[in-house]
Design a protein around this motif. Structure first.
Motif, PDB file in Angstrom:
ATOM      1  N   HIS A  51       0.800  -1.225   0.000  1.00 21.74           N
ATOM      2  CA  HIS A  51       0.000   0.000   0.000  1.00 21.74           C
ATOM      3  C   HIS A  51       0.833   1.275   0.000  1.00 21.74           C
ATOM      4  O   HIS A  51       0.322   2.345  -0.288  1.00 21.74           O
ATOM      5  CB  HIS A  51      -0.937   0.029   1.217  1.00 21.74           C
ATOM      6  N   SER A  88      -9.986   9.747   7.827  1.00 22.05           N
ATOM      7  CA  SER A  88      -8.701  10.387   7.560  1.00 22.05           C
ATOM      8  C   SER A  88      -8.237  11.098   8.822  1.00 22.05           C
ATOM      9  O   SER A  88      -9.059  11.634   9.574  1.00 22.05           O
ATOM     10  CB  SER A  88      -8.829  11.395   6.423  1.00 22.05           C
ATOM     11  N   ARG A 154      -5.617   7.225   3.508  1.00 22.43           N
ATOM     12  CA  ARG A 154      -6.138   7.269   2.144  1.00 22.43           C
ATOM     13  C   ARG A 154      -6.923   5.993   1.885  1.00 22.43           C
ATOM     14  O   ARG A 154      -6.452   4.894   2.164  1.00 22.43           O
ATOM     15  CB  ARG A 154      -5.003   7.383   1.137  1.00 22.43           C
ATOM     16  N   ASN A 155      -8.129   6.145   1.342  1.00 21.84           N
ATOM     17  CA  ASN A 155      -8.968   5.006   0.949  1.00 21.84           C
ATOM     18  C   ASN A 155      -9.102   3.949   2.053  1.00 21.84           C
ATOM     19  O   ASN A 155      -8.961   2.758   1.804  1.00 21.84           O
ATOM     20  CB  ASN A 155      -8.434   4.347  -0.330  1.00 21.84           C
ATOM     21  N   GLN A 157      -7.094   3.326   4.434  1.00 24.79           N
ATOM     22  CA  GLN A 157      -5.794   2.872   4.938  1.00 24.79           C
ATOM     23  C   GLN A 157      -5.148   3.991   5.759  1.00 24.79           C
ATOM     24  O   GLN A 157      -5.304   5.169   5.433  1.00 24.79           O
ATOM     25  CB  GLN A 157      -4.857   2.502   3.776  1.00 24.79           C
ATOM     26  N   TRP A 184       1.782   6.498  -1.729  1.00 26.93           N
ATOM     27  CA  TRP A 184       0.736   5.470  -1.688  1.00 26.93           C
ATOM     28  C   TRP A 184       0.844   4.677  -2.979  1.00 26.93           C
ATOM     29  O   TRP A 184       1.175   5.209  -4.020  1.00 26.93           O
ATOM     30  CB  TRP A 184      -0.650   6.099  -1.587  1.00 26.93           C
TER      31      TRP A 184
END
Length: 185
Positions: A51, A88, A154-155, A157, A184
């Motif tokens: 990732h 986030s 992000r997303n 993660q 990322w």
């Protein structure tokens, strides 16, 4: 002495500059304990789950445990942890949930600043703090440490990247370079 030994000594003296061409010696560069030298080479490391990636000092010892990896040399460290995140990171949620959890696991934690920052990988929260290092097994004392902890998301993660060195080490440029290198994937 025979002629071949004298010839070898003469050639050696000429090659090395000899007494007639004495070279001035340059004092070796000195660094504070835990300082990453300006000449340090860096290599890219990609997380096992794929990732993220970042550059880390070449030659530092690497230790991987699940979703955590650390790179250490003498008294300095780079520690990376990845996982799922519900939201986030923001200054507010880092202060409200992450810092109380860190205070339970990091001896002598004293936060000096918490701020939103922008990295090439995206928005992040930077926590600067001091802590107590690992006690020396011989004398039982620990060095005070300085830490920069970046929290990125992000997303779904989350990535936590912590840089640690003895208080007073000059690692500003190296830490900034590594933080700027986070990507990322």
């Amino acid at each position: 002495m025979n002629k071949s030994v004298l010839l070898a000594l003469a050639l050696n003296a000429m090659t090395l500059g000899g007494p007639a061409h004495a070279q001035s010696q340059v004092a070796p560069e000195t660094h504070s304990v835990g300082d990453i030298p300006d000449s340090q080479a860096f290599v890219r490391y990609a997380g096992a789950a794929g990732h993220y990636s970042l550059t880390v000092p070449e030659g530092w010892a690497r230790r991987v445990q699940g979703n955590q990896v650390s790179f250490t040399s003498k008294l300095g460290a780079v520690e990376v942890s990845s996982g799922k995140a519900a939201a986030s990171p923001t200054v507010e949620n880092v202060k409200g949930s992450l810092l109380p959890a860190l205070a339970k696991t990091i001896p002598g934690l004293k936060v000096t600043s918490v701020q939103a920052v922008r990295l090439p990988a995206g928005p992040a929260v930077l926590v600067r703090f001091t802590s107590a290092g690992t006690p020396n097994p011989v004398i039982g004392k620990s060095l005070p440490m300085e830490n920069d902890l970046y929290i990125l998301g992000r997303n779904g993660q989350q990535l936590l990247v912590r840089f640690t060195a003895p208080l007073g080490a000059d690692n500003v440029d190296a830490w900034k370079q590594m933080a700027q290198s986070i990507q990322w994937r």
